[in-house]
Design a protein around this motif. Structure first.
Motif, mmCIF file in Angstrom:
data_model
loop_
_atom_site.group_PDB
_atom_site.id
_atom_site.type_symbol
_atom_site.label_atom_id
_atom_site.label_comp_id
_atom_site.label_asym_id
_atom_site.label_seq_id
_atom_site.Cartn_x
_atom_site.Cartn_y
_atom_site.Cartn_z
ATOM 1 N N PHE A 189 0.836 -1.198 0.000
ATOM 2 C CA PHE A 189 0.000 0.000 0.000
ATOM 3 C C PHE A 189 0.871 1.249 0.000
ATOM 4 N N GLY A 190 0.462 2.219 -0.813
ATOM 5 C CA GLY A 190 1.188 3.480 -0.871
ATOM 6 C C GLY A 190 0.425 4.579 -0.155
ATOM 7 N N HIS A 191 0.159 5.687 -0.850
ATOM 8 C CA HIS A 191 -0.561 6.805 -0.248
ATOM 9 C C HIS A 191 -2.065 6.708 -0.511
ATOM 10 N N LEU A 192 -2.422 6.472 -1.769
ATOM 11 C CA LEU A 192 -3.833 6.373 -2.144
ATOM 12 C C LEU A 192 -4.187 5.013 -2.721
ATOM 13 N N GLY A 193 -3.205 4.355 -3.321
ATOM 14 C CA GLY A 193 -3.421 3.054 -3.933
ATOM 15 C C GLY A 193 -2.232 2.151 -3.690
ATOM 16 N N GLY A 194 -1.845 1.408 -4.727
ATOM 17 C CA GLY A 194 -0.697 0.528 -4.595
ATOM 18 C C GLY A 194 0.605 1.298 -4.567
ATOM 19 N N ARG A 195 1.540 0.858 -3.721
ATOM 20 C CA ARG A 195 2.840 1.526 -3.656
ATOM 21 C C ARG A 195 3.553 1.373 -4.993
ATOM 22 N N GLY A 196 3.957 2.460 -5.568
ATOM 23 C CA GLY A 196 4.582 2.425 -6.883
ATOM 24 C C GLY A 196 3.562 2.444 -7.997
ATOM 25 N N SER A 197 2.518 1.631 -7.898
ATOM 26 C CA SER A 197 1.523 1.587 -8.980
ATOM 27 C C SER A 197 0.731 2.886 -9.061
ATOM 28 N N GLU A 198 0.694 3.665 -7.983
ATOM 29 C CA GLU A 198 0.079 4.993 -8.048
ATOM 30 C C GLU A 198 0.766 5.835 -9.113
ATOM 31 N N PHE A 199 2.078 5.862 -9.068
ATOM 32 C CA PHE A 199 2.837 6.672 -10.024
ATOM 33 C C PHE A 199 2.761 6.083 -11.430
ATOM 34 N N VAL A 200 2.756 4.750 -11.509
ATOM 35 C CA VAL A 200 2.656 4.097 -12.819
ATOM 36 C C VAL A 200 1.314 4.432 -13.464
ATOM 37 N N ASN A 201 0.233 4.362 -12.692
ATOM 38 C CA ASN A 201 -1.084 4.676 -13.238
ATOM 39 C C ASN A 201 -1.177 6.131 -13.672
ATOM 40 N N LEU A 202 -0.618 7.035 -12.891
ATOM 41 C CA LEU A 202 -0.632 8.443 -13.284
ATOM 42 C C LEU A 202 0.192 8.677 -14.551
ATOM 43 N N ALA A 203 1.293 7.932 -14.684
ATOM 44 C CA ALA A 203 2.127 8.070 -15.882
ATOM 45 C C ALA A 203 1.394 7.565 -17.118
ATOM 46 N N PHE A 204 0.689 6.438 -17.012
ATOM 47 C CA PHE A 204 -0.080 5.950 -18.157
ATOM 48 C C PHE A 204 -1.290 6.841 -18.432
ATOM 49 N N LEU A 205 -1.836 7.475 -17.394
ATOM 50 C CA LEU A 205 -2.883 8.472 -17.610
ATOM 51 C C LEU A 205 -2.342 9.627 -18.447
ATOM 52 N N LEU A 206 -1.139 10.078 -18.150
ATOM 53 C CA LEU A 206 -0.513 11.148 -18.926
ATOM 54 C C LEU A 206 -0.352 10.733 -20.387
ATOM 55 N N GLY A 207 0.124 9.503 -20.608
ATOM 56 C CA GLY A 207 0.252 9.014 -21.977
ATOM 57 C C GLY A 207 -1.091 8.899 -22.668
ATOM 58 N N GLY A 208 -2.111 8.469 -21.926
ATOM 59 C CA GLY A 208 -3.445 8.372 -22.512
ATOM 60 C C GLY A 208 -4.001 9.720 -22.914
ATOM 61 N N LEU A 209 -3.732 10.739 -22.107
ATOM 62 C CA LEU A 209 -4.182 12.085 -22.461
ATOM 63 C C LEU A 209 -3.489 12.583 -23.733
ATOM 64 N N LEU A 210 -2.246 12.175 -23.934
ATOM 65 C CA LEU A 210 -1.552 12.517 -25.176
ATOM 66 C C LEU A 210 -2.251 11.876 -26.371
#
Length: 326
Positions: A189-210
């Motif tokens: 567990f990280g801050h809001l979701g999975g430890r590390g996977s929080e940042f991974v999901n946000l990074a893929f969100l950024l790519g998806g917005l592109l």
């Protein structure tokens, strides 16, 4: 000329998808280091070699097909979904199966019934469930330890701890701790979701917005998936008690949520075609992901959700057409 133009558009689209994957891959590289690089190399070699071999068996020209980038995109998506530091044969089997059974079996690019990456992922998940649950800790292993884990080499002492339960595993198997206690004590567990996977999901969100900005994909399937996953988890969220199914933010920022939302359900061949059908496809995938995560046998049911929705595409298209004509 039309064929040449189509091939050029396909290469351009695949190049943009690869570019959009870069933030997520770089985040995974930061988290897993050599494990991610070896996964990428093994998936790419297996995918391209399988594609070349099958094209040769079919006596079809190999170079144009290999140059379209679709096999490489499949390899990259599998790399992002598979556990880093998995034994070398696991990504090789996943990528080979994705190309052979998910793509070439149906006649090649543009003809596949199922999403190739998810088909390859589901096959190794069903065949090797123990290896597919060995997700690495966020600390990066050195090259020697990585080679030892991936290729089974005896290069010295095994690292003391390199795998851990994911946040979704911890949530499913929890019987006594509150959500707050899980976030405070569980390594997944990280801050809001999975430890590390929080940042991974946000990074893929950024790519998806592109991809949305460049109009490579439409908003319908991603919004449908994220909205249905959010609503389902909100309605079934029973606070922070030990029997909690997790908050909407936890589900959005854990597992492979953003990868699936922007790079998997938007696949144009096996996915829906019309806007309304795309929206329904995304809604169905999001609901199935939540159902499998919460009550199914697998922590993250994204692959099974997408494959089941692939089967529903003809019905979704008929419903969408009836809605337009009525």
């Amino acid at each position: 000329m039309a064929t040449a133009d189509t091939g050029e558009r396909l290469r351009s689209t695949m190049a943009m998808v690869l570019l959009a994957c870069a933030p997520g891959l770089l985040t995974l590289l930061w988290l897993h280091g050599w494990g991610l690089l070896l996964n990428l190399l093994l998936c790419a070699i297996a995918a391209l070699a399988t594609e070349a071999a099958l094209l040769r068996l079919q006596q079809r020209p190999g170079l144009p097909a290999l140059n379209d980038g679709s096999a490489l995109v499949t390899a990259v998506l599998l790399t992002a979904a598979l556990p880093a530091y998995a034994p070398w044969w696991l990504p090789a089997i996943a990528a080979s199966s994705a190309i052979a059974l998910g793509k070439q079996l149906y006649g090649g690019v543009g003809k596949n019934l199922f999403n190739p990456a998810m088909l390859g992922y589901a096959l190794v998940l069903l065949s090797f469930p123990q290896h597919m649950t060995q997700w690495p800790v966020t600390q990066v292993l050195g090259l020697t330890d990585t080679l030892q884990q991936v290729f089974g080499l005896d290069l010295g002492n095994q690292p003391d701890a390199w795998a851990q339960a994911t946040v979704l595993d911890g949530l499913r198997n929890n019987r006594s701790l509150t959500i707050d206690e899980l976030f405070a004590s569980h390594p997944g567990f990280g801050h809001l979701g999975g430890r590390g996977s929080e940042f991974v999901n946000l990074a893929f969100l950024l790519g998806g917005l592109l991809l949305l900005h460049r109009k490579v994909i439409s908003w319908h399937a991603p919004v449908g998936l994220l909205a249905s996953l959010f609503v389902a988890s909100l309605l079934c969220w029973n606070g922070s008690g030990s029997d909690s199914n997790g908050s909407p933010l936890l589900h959005l920022l854990s597992g492979s949520t953003m990868l699936v939302a922007f790079f998997i359900v938007t696949e144009p061949v096996s996915g829906a075609k019309s806007p309304k059908a795309k929206l329904l496809f995304g809604v169905g995938a999001g609901l199935l992901i939540y159902l499998i995560r919460t009550w199914g046998s697998y922590p993250d049911g994204a692959a099974f959700a997408v494959l089941l929705m692939n089967l529903c595409v003809p019905s979704l298209e008929r419903w969408a057409e009836r809605g337009q004509t009525s």
